[in-house]
Scaffold this motif. Structure first.
Motif, PDB file in Angstrom:
ATOM      1  N   LEU A  60       0.685  -1.294   0.066  1.00 39.97           N
ATOM      2  CA  LEU A  60       0.113   0.019   0.161  1.00 39.97           C
ATOM      3  C   LEU A  60       0.925   1.215   0.178  1.00 39.97           C
ATOM      4  CD1 LEU A  60      -2.627  -0.986   2.438  1.00 39.97           C
ATOM      5  CD2 LEU A  60      -2.990  -1.087   0.154  1.00 39.97           C
ATOM      6  N   GLU A  61       2.057   1.011   0.814  1.00 38.66           N
ATOM      7  CA  GLU A  61       2.974   2.308   0.854  1.00 38.66           C
ATOM      8  C   GLU A  61       4.200   1.783   1.450  1.00 38.66           C
ATOM      9  OE1 GLU A  61       1.750   4.816   4.845  1.00 38.66           O
ATOM     10  OE2 GLU A  61       0.044   4.783   3.522  1.00 38.66           O
ATOM     11  N   GLY A  62       5.334   2.444   1.126  1.00 40.37           N
ATOM     12  CA  GLY A  62       6.611   2.098   1.300  1.00 40.37           C
ATOM     13  C   GLY A  62       7.609   1.549   0.252  1.00 40.37           C
ATOM     14  N   VAL A  63       8.900   1.180   0.736  1.00 40.19           N
ATOM     15  CA  VAL A  63       9.688   0.606  -0.168  1.00 40.19           C
ATOM     16  C   VAL A  63      10.045  -0.559   0.596  1.00 40.19           C
ATOM     17  CG1 VAL A  63      11.558   0.910  -1.630  1.00 40.19           C
ATOM     18  CG2 VAL A  63      10.011   2.362  -1.365  1.00 40.19           C
ATOM     19  N   GLN A  64      10.281  -1.700   0.086  1.00 36.33           N
ATOM     20  CA  GLN A  64      11.019  -2.780   0.680  1.00 36.33           C
ATOM     21  C   GLN A  64      12.206  -3.540  -0.347  1.00 36.33           C
ATOM     22  OE1 GLN A  64       7.191  -3.389  -0.175  1.00 36.33           O
ATOM     23  NE2 GLN A  64       7.359  -2.076   1.625  1.00 36.33           N
TER      24      GLN A  64
ATOM     25  N   PRO B  24      12.321 -22.818   4.584  1.00 39.28           N
ATOM     26  CA  PRO B  24      13.049 -21.456   4.945  1.00 39.28           C
ATOM     27  C   PRO B  24      13.654 -20.633   3.851  1.00 39.28           C
ATOM     28  CG  PRO B  24      13.661 -23.608   6.356  1.00 39.28           C
ATOM     29  CD  PRO B  24      12.685 -23.912   4.992  1.00 39.28           C
ATOM     30  N   ALA B  25      13.325 -19.530   4.278  1.00 40.74           N
ATOM     31  CA  ALA B  25      13.933 -18.302   3.083  1.00 40.74           C
ATOM     32  C   ALA B  25      15.516 -18.405   3.370  1.00 40.74           C
ATOM     33  CB  ALA B  25      13.337 -17.156   3.489  1.00 40.74           C
ATOM     34  N   ASP B  26      16.116 -18.148   2.127  1.00 38.44           N
ATOM     35  CA  ASP B  26      17.363 -17.674   2.215  1.00 38.44           C
ATOM     36  C   ASP B  26      17.611 -16.146   2.010  1.00 38.44           C
ATOM     37  OD1 ASP B  26      16.556 -17.799  -0.446  1.00 38.44           O
ATOM     38  OD2 ASP B  26      18.423 -19.153  -1.271  1.00 38.44           O
ATOM     39  N   MET B  27      16.550 -15.421   2.086  1.00 41.35           N
ATOM     40  CA  MET B  27      16.692 -14.022   1.582  1.00 41.35           C
ATOM     41  C   MET B  27      16.011 -13.375   2.919  1.00 41.35           C
ATOM     42  SD  MET B  27      15.341 -14.048  -1.864  1.00 41.35           S
ATOM     43  CE  MET B  27      15.487 -15.497  -3.016  1.00 41.35           C
ATOM     44  N   PHE B  28      16.345 -12.062   2.843  1.00 40.18           N
ATOM     45  CA  PHE B  28      15.510 -11.114   3.899  1.00 40.18           C
ATOM     46  C   PHE B  28      14.792 -10.171   3.129  1.00 40.18           C
ATOM     47  CE2 PHE B  28      19.792 -12.150   5.897  1.00 40.18           C
ATOM     48  CZ  PHE B  28      19.302 -12.461   7.191  1.00 40.18           C
ATOM     49  N   LEU B  29      13.571  -9.596   3.588  1.00 43.59           N
ATOM     50  CA  LEU B  29      12.741  -8.795   3.154  1.00 43.59           C
ATOM     51  C   LEU B  29      12.714  -7.664   3.989  1.00 43.59           C
ATOM     52  CD1 LEU B  29      11.008  -7.894   0.620  1.00 43.59           C
ATOM     53  CD2 LEU B  29       9.079  -9.067   1.726  1.00 43.59           C
ATOM     54  N   GLU B  30      12.841  -6.554   3.865  1.00 44.94           N
ATOM     55  CA  GLU B  30      13.383  -5.578   4.800  1.00 44.94           C
ATOM     56  C   GLU B  30      12.605  -4.164   4.273  1.00 44.94           C
ATOM     57  OE1 GLU B  30      16.747  -2.807   6.752  1.00 44.94           O
ATOM     58  OE2 GLU B  30      17.416  -4.569   5.703  1.00 44.94           O
ATOM     59  N   ALA B  31      11.767  -3.605   5.395  1.00 45.72           N
ATOM     60  CA  ALA B  31      10.921  -2.343   4.979  1.00 45.72           C
ATOM     61  C   ALA B  31      12.324  -1.252   4.912  1.00 45.72           C
ATOM     62  CB  ALA B  31       9.992  -1.851   6.092  1.00 45.72           C
ATOM     63  N   LEU B  32      12.505  -0.586   3.918  1.00 47.92           N
ATOM     64  CA  LEU B  32      13.355   0.345   3.805  1.00 47.92           C
ATOM     65  C   LEU B  32      12.753   1.912   4.118  1.00 47.92           C
ATOM     66  CD1 LEU B  32      15.292  -0.435   0.445  1.00 47.92           C
ATOM     67  CD2 LEU B  32      15.730  -0.927   2.569  1.00 47.92           C
ATOM     68  N   LYS B  33      11.716   2.106   4.001  1.00 51.54           N
ATOM     69  CA  LYS B  33      10.795   3.101   4.389  1.00 51.54           C
ATOM     70  C   LYS B  33       9.633   2.376   5.176  1.00 51.54           C
ATOM     71  CE  LYS B  33      12.795   6.067   2.027  1.00 51.54           C
ATOM     72  NZ  LYS B  33      13.547   7.241   2.293  1.00 51.54           N
ATOM     73  N   PRO B  34       8.913   3.413   6.203  1.00 58.35           N
ATOM     74  CA  PRO B  34       7.709   2.702   6.767  1.00 58.35           C
ATOM     75  C   PRO B  34       6.737   2.151   5.869  1.00 58.35           C
ATOM     76  CG  PRO B  34       8.483   4.986   7.853  1.00 58.35           C
ATOM     77  CD  PRO B  34       9.296   4.721   6.513  1.00 58.35           C
ATOM     78  N   SER B  35       6.240   1.170   6.247  1.00 56.76           N
ATOM     79  CA  SER B  35       5.490   0.382   5.326  1.00 56.76           C
ATOM     80  C   SER B  35       4.169  -0.122   5.616  1.00 56.76           C
ATOM     81  CB  SER B  35       6.138  -0.926   4.299  1.00 56.76           C
ATOM     82  OG  SER B  35       7.455  -0.308   3.890  1.00 56.76           O
TER      83      SER B  35
ATOM     84  N   PHE C   5      13.355  -4.746  -5.579  1.00 53.62           N
ATOM     85  CA  PHE C   5      12.501  -3.970  -4.662  1.00 53.62           C
ATOM     86  C   PHE C   5      10.866  -3.945  -4.944  1.00 53.62           C
ATOM     87  CE2 PHE C   5      16.372  -1.626  -5.616  1.00 53.62           C
ATOM     88  CZ  PHE C   5      16.962  -1.615  -4.483  1.00 53.62           C
ATOM     89  N   SER C   6      10.324  -3.889  -3.869  1.00 56.85           N
ATOM     90  CA  SER C   6       8.845  -3.833  -3.908  1.00 56.85           C
ATOM     91  C   SER C   6       8.414  -2.358  -3.247  1.00 56.85           C
ATOM     92  CB  SER C   6       8.080  -4.853  -3.236  1.00 56.85           C
ATOM     93  OG  SER C   6       8.661  -5.034  -1.831  1.00 56.85           O
ATOM     94  N   TYR C   7       7.072  -1.780  -3.854  1.00 54.69           N
ATOM     95  CA  TYR C   7       6.896  -0.557  -3.739  1.00 54.69           C
ATOM     96  C   TYR C   7       5.419  -0.409  -3.700  1.00 54.69           C
ATOM     97  CZ  TYR C   7       7.838  -0.810  -8.689  1.00 54.69           C
ATOM     98  OH  TYR C   7       7.751  -1.128  -9.750  1.00 54.69           O
TER      99      TYR C   7
END
Length: 194
Positions: free
Chosen positions: A55-59, A93-104, A75-77
Protein backbone atom coordinates in the motif's frame (compact mmCIF):
# COMPACT_ATOMS: atom_id res chain seq x y z
CA UNK A 1 -11.97 -3.62 3.80
CA UNK A 2 -11.79 0.01 2.77
CA UNK A 3 -11.83 1.47 -0.74
CA UNK A 4 -8.04 2.06 -0.82
CA UNK A 5 -7.43 -1.62 -0.05
CA UNK A 6 -9.96 -2.70 -2.65
CA UNK A 7 -8.38 -0.48 -5.34
CA UNK A 8 -4.88 -1.78 -4.51
CA UNK A 9 -6.01 -5.40 -4.86
CA UNK A 10 -7.88 -4.72 -8.12
CA UNK A 11 -4.79 -3.02 -9.52
CA UNK A 12 -2.55 -6.03 -8.81
CA UNK A 13 -5.09 -8.72 -9.68
CA UNK A 14 -6.19 -7.30 -13.04
CA UNK A 15 -8.03 -9.73 -15.27
CA UNK A 16 -9.66 -11.70 -12.48
CA UNK A 17 -13.43 -11.66 -12.79
CA UNK A 18 -15.34 -12.03 -9.56
CA UNK A 19 -19.02 -11.99 -8.83
CA UNK A 20 -19.85 -9.44 -6.14
CA UNK A 21 -20.00 -12.25 -3.56
CA UNK A 22 -16.61 -13.66 -4.70
CA UNK A 23 -15.06 -10.19 -4.58
CA UNK A 24 -16.21 -9.70 -0.97
CA UNK A 25 -14.85 -13.13 -0.04
CA UNK A 26 -11.56 -12.34 -1.82
CA UNK A 27 -11.03 -8.99 -0.14
CA UNK A 28 -11.92 -10.42 3.27
CA UNK A 29 -8.93 -12.80 3.00
CA UNK A 30 -6.49 -9.87 3.22
CA UNK A 31 -5.45 -7.90 6.27
CA UNK A 32 -3.25 -4.85 6.71
CA UNK A 33 0.20 -5.13 8.27
CA UNK A 34 2.52 -2.23 9.13
CA UNK A 35 6.31 -2.27 9.41
CA UNK A 36 8.72 0.34 10.70
CA UNK A 37 11.74 1.48 8.71
CA UNK A 38 14.44 -1.23 8.75
CA UNK A 39 12.04 -3.82 10.18
CA UNK A 40 12.15 -7.28 8.63
CA UNK A 41 9.02 -8.63 6.99
CA UNK A 42 10.86 -11.91 6.44
CA UNK A 43 14.23 -13.11 7.74
CA UNK A 44 16.49 -15.73 6.20
CA UNK A 45 15.89 -19.08 7.86
CA UNK A 46 12.19 -18.43 8.41
CA UNK A 47 9.29 -19.49 6.22
CA UNK A 48 7.49 -16.69 4.37
CA UNK A 49 3.97 -16.68 5.78
CA UNK A 50 2.39 -14.10 3.50
CA UNK A 51 1.96 -12.88 -0.03
CA UNK A 52 1.82 -9.08 0.16
CA UNK A 53 0.45 -6.19 -1.84
CA UNK A 54 2.21 -2.94 -0.96
CA UNK A 55 0.00 0.00 0.00
CA UNK A 56 2.86 2.35 0.86
CA UNK A 57 6.58 2.22 1.49
CA UNK A 58 9.54 0.49 -0.16
CA UNK A 59 11.02 -2.91 0.64
CA UNK A 60 14.22 -4.62 -0.49
CA UNK A 61 14.77 -8.35 -0.87
CA UNK A 62 18.40 -9.39 -0.44
CA UNK A 63 20.86 -12.15 0.43
CA UNK A 64 23.99 -11.86 2.53
CA UNK A 65 27.28 -12.65 0.83
CA UNK A 66 30.15 -14.52 2.54
CA UNK A 67 31.39 -11.28 4.09
CA UNK A 68 27.95 -10.41 5.45
CA UNK A 69 27.29 -7.72 2.82
CA UNK A 70 23.81 -7.24 1.38
CA UNK A 71 23.29 -8.37 -2.21
CA UNK A 72 20.03 -6.71 -3.27
CA UNK A 73 17.91 -8.76 -5.66
CA UNK A 74 14.92 -6.47 -6.00
CA UNK A 75 12.51 -3.95 -4.56
CA UNK A 76 8.79 -3.69 -3.97
CA UNK A 77 6.86 -0.45 -3.62
CA UNK A 78 3.34 1.00 -3.63
CA UNK A 79 1.04 -0.94 -5.91
CA UNK A 80 3.31 -3.95 -6.34
CA UNK A 81 3.27 -7.49 -4.94
CA UNK A 82 5.91 -8.30 -2.33
CA UNK A 83 7.28 -11.24 -0.38
CA UNK A 84 9.92 -13.93 -0.56
CA UNK A 85 7.96 -15.82 -3.18
CA UNK A 86 9.98 -19.05 -3.37
CA UNK A 87 9.69 -19.55 0.40
CA UNK A 88 5.99 -18.66 0.33
CA UNK A 89 5.15 -21.10 -2.47
CA UNK A 90 7.35 -23.98 -1.25
CA UNK A 91 6.86 -23.29 2.47
CA UNK A 92 10.58 -23.84 3.05
CA UNK A 93 12.91 -21.54 5.02
CA UNK A 94 13.87 -18.42 3.10
CA UNK A 95 17.48 -17.80 2.11
CA UNK A 96 16.68 -14.09 1.74
CA UNK A 97 15.63 -11.14 3.83
CA UNK A 98 12.75 -8.80 3.06
CA UNK A 99 13.28 -5.46 4.80
CA UNK A 100 11.21 -2.28 4.94
CA UNK A 101 13.48 0.52 3.72
CA UNK A 102 10.77 3.06 4.51
CA UNK A 103 7.82 2.77 6.92
CA UNK A 104 5.47 0.42 5.07
CA UNK A 105 1.85 -0.69 5.00
CA UNK A 106 0.96 -3.85 3.12
CA UNK A 107 -2.01 -6.12 2.61
CA UNK A 108 -1.21 -9.72 3.50
CA UNK A 109 -2.80 -13.05 2.63
CA UNK A 110 -1.81 -16.33 4.27
CA UNK A 111 -0.64 -19.35 2.30
CA UNK A 112 -3.81 -21.27 3.20
CA UNK A 113 -6.06 -18.47 1.95
CA UNK A 114 -3.88 -17.92 -1.13
CA UNK A 115 -4.24 -21.62 -2.05
CA UNK A 116 -8.02 -21.40 -1.52
CA UNK A 117 -8.15 -18.85 -4.35
CA UNK A 118 -6.98 -21.51 -6.80
CA UNK A 119 -9.90 -23.69 -5.73
CA UNK A 120 -12.48 -20.97 -6.31
CA UNK A 121 -11.26 -19.06 -9.37
CA UNK A 122 -9.93 -20.27 -12.72
CA UNK A 123 -8.91 -16.67 -13.42
CA UNK A 124 -6.61 -16.79 -10.41
CA UNK A 125 -4.68 -19.68 -12.04
CA UNK A 126 -4.17 -17.54 -15.13
CA UNK A 127 -3.15 -14.53 -13.04
CA UNK A 128 -0.60 -16.56 -11.03
CA UNK A 129 0.86 -18.07 -14.20
CA UNK A 130 1.27 -14.63 -15.75
CA UNK A 131 2.67 -13.12 -12.55
CA UNK A 132 5.40 -15.73 -12.08
CA UNK A 133 6.20 -15.69 -15.80
CA UNK A 134 6.74 -11.92 -15.56
CA UNK A 135 9.04 -12.42 -12.57
CA UNK A 136 11.06 -15.09 -14.41
CA UNK A 137 11.46 -13.05 -17.59
CA UNK A 138 12.27 -9.93 -15.58
CA UNK A 139 14.98 -11.81 -13.72
CA UNK A 140 16.46 -13.08 -17.00
CA UNK A 141 16.49 -9.55 -18.45
CA UNK A 142 18.19 -8.25 -15.32
CA UNK A 143 20.90 -10.92 -15.58
CA UNK A 144 21.54 -9.94 -19.20
CA UNK A 145 21.83 -6.28 -18.16
CA UNK A 146 24.27 -7.13 -15.35
CA UNK A 147 26.44 -9.15 -17.74
CA UNK A 148 26.37 -6.90 -20.79
CA UNK A 149 25.89 -3.27 -19.74
CA UNK A 150 28.47 -0.90 -18.29
CA UNK A 151 27.87 0.52 -14.80
CA UNK A 152 26.68 3.80 -16.32
CA UNK A 153 24.31 1.99 -18.71
CA UNK A 154 22.89 -0.10 -15.84
CA UNK A 155 22.31 3.09 -13.85
CA UNK A 156 20.60 4.86 -16.76
CA UNK A 157 18.43 1.85 -17.61
CA UNK A 158 17.30 1.48 -14.00
CA UNK A 159 16.54 5.19 -13.54
CA UNK A 160 14.49 5.32 -16.75
CA UNK A 161 12.24 2.44 -15.76
CA UNK A 162 11.99 2.77 -11.99
CA UNK A 163 9.22 4.61 -10.17
CA UNK A 164 9.98 7.80 -8.25
CA UNK A 165 9.84 5.91 -4.93
CA UNK A 166 12.95 3.92 -5.78
CA UNK A 167 14.97 6.97 -6.71
CA UNK A 168 15.08 8.10 -3.07
CA UNK A 169 15.99 4.88 -1.29
CA UNK A 170 19.41 4.54 0.35
CA UNK A 171 22.24 4.63 -2.15
CA UNK A 172 23.90 1.46 -0.80
CA UNK A 173 20.82 -0.59 -1.74
CA UNK A 174 20.67 0.82 -5.27
CA UNK A 175 24.42 0.31 -5.73
CA UNK A 176 24.12 -3.32 -4.63
CA UNK A 177 21.14 -3.92 -6.90
CA UNK A 178 23.06 -2.48 -9.85
CA UNK A 179 26.16 -4.52 -8.93
CA UNK A 180 28.49 -1.62 -8.32
CA UNK A 181 30.42 -0.17 -5.42
CA UNK A 182 28.73 2.70 -3.56
CA UNK A 183 31.50 5.10 -4.62
CA UNK A 184 30.99 4.13 -8.28
CA UNK A 185 27.25 4.65 -7.90
CA UNK A 186 27.88 8.06 -6.28
CA UNK A 187 30.21 9.15 -9.07
CA UNK A 188 27.77 8.06 -11.79
CA UNK A 189 24.80 9.65 -10.03
CA UNK A 190 26.71 12.96 -9.78
CA UNK A 191 27.79 12.94 -13.43
CA UNK A 192 24.69 11.63 -15.22
CA UNK A 193 21.37 13.38 -15.67
CA UNK A 194 18.39 11.24 -16.61
Amino acid sequence: MNEIHSRALKSVFKGISFTRKQEITFTDLWHEKSFKQNEFLTEAGRIEKYFYVVLEGVQAVYLLNQKGGKVVLGFSYSGSPSGVFNSFINQKPADMFLEALKPSKLLAISKKDYVSLFETSHDFHKWAHGFFKTILFGRLSREVELLTLSAEERYMTFMRRCPEELKVIPQKYLASYLNMKPETFSRIRASVRY
